[in-house]
Design a protein around this motif. Sequence first.
Motif, PDB file in Angstrom:
ATOM      1  N   UNK A 130       0.857  -1.218  -0.044  1.00 32.50           N
ATOM      2  CA  UNK A 130       0.138   0.153  -0.043  1.00 32.50           C
ATOM      3  C   UNK A 130       0.872   1.156   0.143  1.00 32.50           C
ATOM      4  N   UNK A 131       0.180   2.502  -0.174  1.00 31.72           N
ATOM      5  CA  UNK A 131       1.028   3.611  -0.454  1.00 31.72           C
ATOM      6  C   UNK A 131       1.833   3.968   0.682  1.00 31.72           C
ATOM      7  N   UNK A 132       1.251   3.711   2.077  1.00 33.07           N
ATOM      8  CA  UNK A 132       2.031   4.014   3.439  1.00 33.07           C
ATOM      9  C   UNK A 132       3.351   3.282   3.254  1.00 33.07           C
ATOM     10  N   UNK A 133       3.200   1.911   3.061  1.00 30.85           N
ATOM     11  CA  UNK A 133       4.249   0.939   3.094  1.00 30.85           C
ATOM     12  C   UNK A 133       5.404   1.358   2.116  1.00 30.85           C
ATOM     13  N   UNK A 134       4.792   1.990   0.910  1.00 29.24           N
ATOM     14  CA  UNK A 134       5.773   2.182  -0.290  1.00 29.24           C
ATOM     15  C   UNK A 134       6.764   3.475   0.069  1.00 29.24           C
ATOM     16  N   UNK A 135       5.872   4.561   0.737  1.00 27.75           N
ATOM     17  CA  UNK A 135       6.523   5.690   0.890  1.00 27.75           C
ATOM     18  C   UNK A 135       7.786   5.529   2.136  1.00 27.75           C
ATOM     19  N   UNK A 136       7.403   4.329   3.102  1.00 26.64           N
ATOM     20  CA  UNK A 136       8.544   4.112   4.014  1.00 26.64           C
ATOM     21  C   UNK A 136       9.582   3.382   3.359  1.00 26.64           C
ATOM     22  N   UNK A 137       9.151   2.600   2.312  1.00 31.13           N
ATOM     23  CA  UNK A 137       9.947   1.779   1.458  1.00 31.13           C
ATOM     24  C   UNK A 137      11.113   2.755   0.836  1.00 31.13           C
ATOM     25  N   UNK A 138      10.602   3.605   0.208  1.00 35.43           N
ATOM     26  CA  UNK A 138      11.364   4.584  -0.592  1.00 35.43           C
ATOM     27  C   UNK A 138      12.246   5.410   0.613  1.00 35.43           C
ATOM     28  N   UNK A 139      11.570   5.770   1.590  1.00 32.65           N
ATOM     29  CA  UNK A 139      12.395   6.564   2.525  1.00 32.65           C
ATOM     30  C   UNK A 139      13.715   5.772   2.979  1.00 32.65           C
ATOM     31  N   UNK A 140      13.548   4.510   3.136  1.00 34.55           N
ATOM     32  CA  UNK A 140      14.661   3.569   3.642  1.00 34.55           C
ATOM     33  C   UNK A 140      15.818   3.635   2.394  1.00 34.55           C
ATOM     34  N   UNK A 141      15.285   3.430   1.181  1.00 39.12           N
ATOM     35  CA  UNK A 141      15.908   3.235  -0.149  1.00 39.12           C
ATOM     36  C   UNK A 141      16.714   4.720  -0.157  1.00 39.12           C
ATOM     37  N   UNK A 142      16.119   5.885   0.053  1.00 37.86           N
ATOM     38  CA  UNK A 142      16.824   7.176   0.054  1.00 37.86           C
ATOM     39  C   UNK A 142      17.746   7.175   1.061  1.00 37.86           C
ATOM     40  N   UNK A 143      17.411   7.253   2.170  1.00 38.84           N
ATOM     41  CA  UNK A 143      18.353   7.428   3.427  1.00 38.84           C
ATOM     42  C   UNK A 143      19.521   6.489   3.337  1.00 38.84           C
ATOM     43  N   UNK A 144      19.315   5.101   2.931  1.00 42.37           N
ATOM     44  CA  UNK A 144      20.414   4.452   3.021  1.00 42.37           C
ATOM     45  C   UNK A 144      21.312   4.769   1.862  1.00 42.37           C
ATOM     46  N   UNK A 145      20.771   5.158   0.848  1.00 42.39           N
ATOM     47  CA  UNK A 145      21.832   5.465  -0.354  1.00 42.39           C
ATOM     48  C   UNK A 145      22.515   6.824   0.108  1.00 42.39           C
ATOM     49  N   UNK A 146      21.954   7.543   0.651  1.00 42.97           N
ATOM     50  CA  UNK A 146      22.848   8.831   1.096  1.00 42.97           C
ATOM     51  C   UNK A 146      23.863   8.391   2.021  1.00 42.97           C
ATOM     52  N   UNK A 147      23.428   7.719   2.964  1.00 40.11           N
ATOM     53  CA  UNK A 147      24.478   7.220   4.069  1.00 40.11           C
ATOM     54  C   UNK A 147      25.365   6.567   3.443  1.00 40.11           C
ATOM     55  N   UNK A 148      25.418   5.563   2.620  1.00 40.96           N
ATOM     56  CA  UNK A 148      26.446   4.901   1.852  1.00 40.96           C
ATOM     57  C   UNK A 148      27.225   5.865   0.925  1.00 40.96           C
TER      58      UNK A 148
END
Length: 240
Positions: A2-20
């Motif tokens: 669902x959209x809420x889970x997808x938003x949080x999934x995208x957040x983890x992708x973006x945040x971890x990409x920046x972290x690395x």
Amino acid sequence: MDSSVMTQFIGEVVGTAILVLLGDGVVAGVSLKKTKAEGAGWIAITLGWGAAVSIGAYSSGYLSSAHLNPAVTLGMAMAGKIGWDMVAPYIAGQLIGAIIGAILVYLQYLPHWKETKDSATILGVFATGPAIRSYGANLVSETIGTFVLVFGLLSFSTGDFGAGLNPLAVGVLIMAIGLSLGGTTGYAINPARDLGPRIAHAFLPIPNKGDSDWAYSWVPVVGPMIGGALAAGLFMILPI
């Protein structure tokens, strides 16, 4: 999804990409030949990684809980801070983000790989390795470091930080772990941060690279997950 889970999934992708990108980026700057930061040393790396975690969290905190780390996600789920249904989407996003971040580091330092002849140095940009290879001791090091991280994060969740200060405190925690405990294994303390870039190292066309040291790769995955679980277990039995 669902959209809420997808938003949080995208957040983890973006945040971890920046972290690395920023974390592996400082290692590249210090380690690779003919960069302006070459030889800046361990202090620069630990400061850079602390800042990388803070910036990754700030960049994704409006989308997800900004765990950016499967061990943190496990600990938070065990402690009841997130639902177990979010564990798989979070970890998937973290691993994908880590691979993306590693690819960006490769592109950022493109001319410098062929100037760096030592394959171990190149691998060290992407993945951690022990100062002294002893799988049992290395596992203990990763477990202890991640225990401190996750217990610290859980403890932070009980306090009353001013608006926006939590990611900054997390960055200081990462710096403390790196300075005090990181000299044994390079303090992965995050399975995605190590495994994702190690996968990228394996498939990227990097000049002078050797193998990806898969024999060691389980340590920075298993140790942090054990440490995260132990931290959550202690947190749950202590009075709040």
